[in-house]
Write an enzyme that holds these catalytic residues in place. Structure first.
Site, PDB file in Angstrom:
ATOM      1  N   ASN A   7      -8.324  10.038  -4.779  1.00  0.00           N
ATOM      2  CA  ASN A   7      -7.639   9.011  -5.571  1.00  0.00           C
ATOM      3  C   ASN A   7      -8.563   8.674  -6.743  1.00  0.00           C
ATOM      4  O   ASN A   7      -9.525   7.925  -6.582  1.00  0.00           O
ATOM      5  CB  ASN A   7      -7.383   7.793  -4.678  1.00  0.00           C
ATOM      6  N   ARG A  93      -3.653  11.715  -5.451  1.00  0.00           N
ATOM      7  CA  ARG A  93      -2.749  10.641  -5.854  1.00  0.00           C
ATOM      8  C   ARG A  93      -2.514  10.781  -7.358  1.00  0.00           C
ATOM      9  O   ARG A  93      -3.472  10.801  -8.134  1.00  0.00           O
ATOM     10  CB  ARG A  93      -3.380   9.287  -5.563  1.00  0.00           C
ATOM     11  N   HIS A 182       3.190   2.056  -6.567  1.00  0.00           N
ATOM     12  CA  HIS A 182       2.796   1.762  -5.171  1.00  0.00           C
ATOM     13  C   HIS A 182       3.737   2.464  -4.186  1.00  0.00           C
ATOM     14  O   HIS A 182       3.901   2.019  -3.047  1.00  0.00           O
ATOM     15  CB  HIS A 182       2.869   0.251  -4.843  1.00  0.00           C
ATOM     16  N   LEU A 212       0.986  -6.690  -1.675  1.00  0.00           N
ATOM     17  CA  LEU A 212       0.309  -7.756  -2.407  1.00  0.00           C
ATOM     18  C   LEU A 212      -1.197  -7.511  -2.389  1.00  0.00           C
ATOM     19  O   LEU A 212      -1.868  -7.728  -1.374  1.00  0.00           O
ATOM     20  CB  LEU A 212       0.642  -9.120  -1.777  1.00  0.00           C
ATOM     21  N   GLY A 213      -1.706  -7.026  -3.511  1.00  0.00           N
ATOM     22  CA  GLY A 213      -3.141  -6.773  -3.621  1.00  0.00           C
ATOM     23  C   GLY A 213      -3.558  -7.130  -5.028  1.00  0.00           C
ATOM     24  O   GLY A 213      -2.945  -7.992  -5.661  1.00  0.00           O
ATOM     25  N   GLY A 215      -3.114  -5.244  -7.578  1.00  0.00           N
ATOM     26  CA  GLY A 215      -1.798  -4.973  -8.172  1.00  0.00           C
ATOM     27  C   GLY A 215      -0.765  -5.302  -7.106  1.00  0.00           C
ATOM     28  O   GLY A 215      -1.029  -5.070  -5.925  1.00  0.00           O
ATOM     29  N   ARG A 244      -2.674  -8.685 -14.343  1.00  0.00           N
ATOM     30  CA  ARG A 244      -1.464  -8.366 -15.117  1.00  0.00           C
ATOM     31  C   ARG A 244      -0.520  -9.558 -15.143  1.00  0.00           C
ATOM     32  O   ARG A 244      -0.355 -10.252 -14.149  1.00  0.00           O
ATOM     33  CB  ARG A 244      -0.736  -7.159 -14.515  1.00  0.00           C
ATOM     34  N   ASP A 286      -9.871 -12.127  -8.253  1.00  0.00           N
ATOM     35  CA  ASP A 286      -9.955 -11.970  -6.804  1.00  0.00           C
ATOM     36  C   ASP A 286      -9.425 -13.227  -6.112  1.00  0.00           C
ATOM     37  O   ASP A 286      -9.902 -14.338  -6.361  1.00  0.00           O
ATOM     38  CB  ASP A 286     -11.413 -11.705  -6.406  1.00  0.00           C
ATOM     39  N   PHE A 287      -8.445 -13.021  -5.231  1.00  0.00           N
ATOM     40  CA  PHE A 287      -7.770 -14.168  -4.616  1.00  0.00           C
ATOM     41  C   PHE A 287      -8.692 -15.006  -3.740  1.00  0.00           C
ATOM     42  O   PHE A 287      -8.469 -16.191  -3.562  1.00  0.00           O
ATOM     43  CB  PHE A 287      -6.538 -13.701  -3.819  1.00  0.00           C
ATOM     44  N   ARG A 288      -9.749 -14.376  -3.196  1.00  0.00           N
ATOM     45  CA  ARG A 288     -10.675 -15.176  -2.376  1.00  0.00           C
ATOM     46  C   ARG A 288     -11.426 -16.173  -3.248  1.00  0.00           C
ATOM     47  O   ARG A 288     -11.570 -17.348  -2.894  1.00  0.00           O
ATOM     48  CB  ARG A 288     -11.661 -14.267  -1.634  1.00  0.00           C
ATOM     49  N   GLU A 337      -2.023  -8.558   3.973  1.00  0.00           N
ATOM     50  CA  GLU A 337      -2.563  -8.293   5.306  1.00  0.00           C
ATOM     51  C   GLU A 337      -3.539  -9.372   5.771  1.00  0.00           C
ATOM     52  O   GLU A 337      -3.681  -9.605   6.971  1.00  0.00           O
ATOM     53  CB  GLU A 337      -3.307  -6.944   5.314  1.00  0.00           C
ATOM     54  N   ASN A 338      -4.232 -10.000   4.796  1.00  0.00           N
ATOM     55  CA  ASN A 338      -5.362 -10.869   5.182  1.00  0.00           C
ATOM     56  C   ASN A 338      -5.204 -12.351   4.913  1.00  0.00           C
ATOM     57  O   ASN A 338      -5.874 -13.160   5.549  1.00  0.00           O
ATOM     58  CB  ASN A 338      -6.632 -10.420   4.427  1.00  0.00           C
ATOM     59  N   GLU A 389      -2.224   4.294   2.334  1.00  0.00           N
ATOM     60  CA  GLU A 389      -1.742   5.220   1.299  1.00  0.00           C
ATOM     61  C   GLU A 389      -2.388   6.598   1.453  1.00  0.00           C
ATOM     62  O   GLU A 389      -1.742   7.618   1.218  1.00  0.00           O
ATOM     63  CB  GLU A 389      -2.040   4.631  -0.083  1.00  0.00           C
TER      64      GLU A 389
HETATM   65  P1  AMP Z   1      -6.176  -4.681  -2.614  1.00  0.00           P
HETATM   66  O1  AMP Z   1      -5.972  -4.425  -4.072  1.00  0.00           O
HETATM   67  O2  AMP Z   1      -4.988  -4.338  -1.759  1.00  0.00           O
HETATM   68  O3  AMP Z   1      -7.463  -4.130  -2.068  1.00  0.00           O
HETATM   69  O4  AMP Z   1      -6.315  -6.290  -2.455  1.00  0.00           O
HETATM   70  C1  AMP Z   1      -7.335  -6.990  -3.111  1.00  0.00           C
HETATM   71  C2  AMP Z   1      -7.039  -8.478  -3.050  1.00  0.00           C
HETATM   72  O5  AMP Z   1      -6.915  -8.895  -1.678  1.00  0.00           O
HETATM   73  C3  AMP Z   1      -8.162  -9.312  -3.656  1.00  0.00           C
HETATM   74  O6  AMP Z   1      -7.622 -10.254  -4.562  1.00  0.00           O
HETATM   75  C4  AMP Z   1      -8.764 -10.012  -2.464  1.00  0.00           C
HETATM   76  O7  AMP Z   1      -9.245 -11.293  -2.791  1.00  0.00           O
HETATM   77  C5  AMP Z   1      -7.608 -10.117  -1.508  1.00  0.00           C
HETATM   78  N1  AMP Z   1      -8.114 -10.288  -0.157  1.00  0.00           N
HETATM   79  C6  AMP Z   1      -8.760  -9.401   0.603  1.00  0.00           C
HETATM   80  N2  AMP Z   1      -9.137  -9.962   1.797  1.00  0.00           N
HETATM   81  C7  AMP Z   1      -8.703 -11.250   1.764  1.00  0.00           C
HETATM   82  C8  AMP Z   1      -8.761 -12.355   2.663  1.00  0.00           C
HETATM   83  N3  AMP Z   1      -9.340 -12.238   3.860  1.00  0.00           N
HETATM   84  N4  AMP Z   1      -8.205 -13.528   2.273  1.00  0.00           N
HETATM   85  C9  AMP Z   1      -7.619 -13.644   1.073  1.00  0.00           C
HETATM   86  N5  AMP Z   1      -7.514 -12.644   0.176  1.00  0.00           N
HETATM   87  C10 AMP Z   1      -8.047 -11.470   0.513  1.00  0.00           C
END
Ligand code: AMP
Length: 402
Positions: A7, A93, A182, A212-213, A215, A244, A286-288, A337-338, A389
């Protein structure tokens, strides 16, 4: 059969080496090469259930990166195969299949030419994808290369869903339409959901898959086939994402140009890289990080999270209508997932549509397995399913070369 899944991004290369044997598969090793073409590149190689190797140094391009990957895979101490010719096929990919590819293919010279033609549809990713294919062809002349397209799973969309309401000749002449991305993730989690729901004796024909990541995209999947998806001609359309913007009124672009004097490339750079939850929060993509800032009272961080969840909720509503009801909603990707909190934001207040989640199940959802988080009274099953994936790419490659 041993399959190396690749990838390639513009400055990174992720890989996983799969072994298919007696009808089952295992991952022998995986890793990443980061900062390709930039100083201080880093190769991280992990042997399944074993050692981890890190090599730093400069990696000039994808050809060089691949040599490093081959070196790690055949390393005396950290290697998992004795020679590179033990690899039966490469699975790549590829971002964009346009209307040329509705399924995975062996990348013959003719197919590579078609991919090259589609570079203009994915100028950030396609050159890296193709550089990696070329490097494999150069370094391993006799090993087949399979191309697995991000867009292919969405090729079942009907014209009503994929057309933009622009003058028709833009579609006829330039193939401007919704393609969706995706696809490998939506394909994997929808198939897993169907398996799970069928096994539980539940209905599975109308699914909404939410990847939901960093992207993010949703897909409406009817009888295993995509009928609509939120990303469009490029991955910019749809949800608000890490960086985005997702959906905006296109007239805003001309207005920003007039107000700021920026040119169209600069605006597109802003829409792709500086918008989304990063642009709103001003904290991070980054969502965290954003969640931590919101917890500390940062109002813009809170707004970014609320906007993200609201947009997902609106698309769930739209796809519930497109499917005439939803049998299942699947949440996947790093956030899906998280993030217990983001799932709570998205799923709260959907009971009017018969979508009711269970707080306790949501909080205790176990990673790495299909996990049901709906309340018993919910008409719609809500499933958290880890995406894979790379496994989709490996399986598609296996099917093509076996
Ligand atoms: P991905 O692109 O699928 O790897 O997802 C990345 C996003 O998932 C980032 O914004 C991370 O902050 C979020 N993420 C990963 N682990 C967690 C978690 N335990 N709690 C909240 N957000 C998470």
């Amino acid at each position: 059969m041993t399959i190396l899944v690749l990838n390639a991004g513009s400055s990174s290369l992720k890989y996983q080496l799969f072994k298919f044997e007696n009808g089952s598969h295992s991952v022998l090793a995986k890793g990443t090469v980061e900062r390709i073409g930039i100083k201080n590149s880093l190769v991280t190689h992990e042997v399944t259930g074993g050692a981890r190797l890190e090599i730093s140094g400069d990696v000039a391009g994808h050809n060089d990166a691949l040599k490093k990957v081959f070196g790690a895979l055949t390393d005396k101490e950290y290697g998992v195969i004795s020679k590179i010719s033990d690899i039966s096929a490469f699975g790549h990919r590829i971002l964009h299949g346009a209307e040329d590819f509705d399924a995975s293919v062996i990348l013959t010279g003719e197919n590579i030419e078609k991919c090259k033609k589609n570079t203009e549809l994915g100028p950030l990713h396609m050159p890296a994808n193709l550089a990696c294919v070329n490097a494999c062809r150069e370094l391993c002349k006799d090993t087949p290369n399979a191309g697995v397209f991000d867009t292919a799973f969405h090729s079942t969309m009907g014209k009503t869903a994929y057309m933009y309401a622009l003058p028709y000749e833009y579609y006829a002449d330039y193939k401007i339409r919704k393609y969706g991305f995706h696809g490998t993730s939506h394909r994997y989690v929808s198939a897993e959901a169907i398996k799970y729901l069928d096994g539980a004796g539940a209905r599975s024909s109308r699914l909404i898959t939410c990847h939901l990541g960093n992207g993010s995209s949703l897909a409406a999947v009817k009888d295993g086939k995509v009928i609509d998806t939120s990303m469009g001609f490029t991955p910019l359309e749809g949800l608000a994402m890490g960086t985005r913007s997702g959906d905006i009124d296109p007239a805003v672009i001309e207005f920003i140009i007039r107000k700021t004097g920026k040119n169209i490339s600069e605006i597109l750079e802003i829409l792709n890289k500086k918008s989304g939850v990063l642009g709103i929060s001003g904290v991070s993509s980054d969502f965290r990080d954003i969640s931590d800032a919101a917890g500390g009272g940062n109002e813009r961080a809170e707004l970014a999270l609320a906007m993200f969840a609201y947009r997902v909720k609106k698309y769930i509503g739209a796809y519930t209508a497109a499917l005439n009801g939803a049998d299942g909603i699947v949440l996947t990707g790093g956030i899906g997932e998280n993030s217990v909190k983001m799932r709570t934001r998205i799923l709260t207040g959907l009971d009017g549509l018969g979508i009711i989640f269970d707080e306790e199940k949501n909080r205790t959802a176990k990673r790495g397995t299909v996990f049901e988080i709906n309340a018993d009274a919910s008409r719609t099953k809500i499933l958290v399913i880890p995406t894979n994936e790379e496994l989709v790419i490996a399986r598609e490659t296996f099917e093509l070369v076996k």
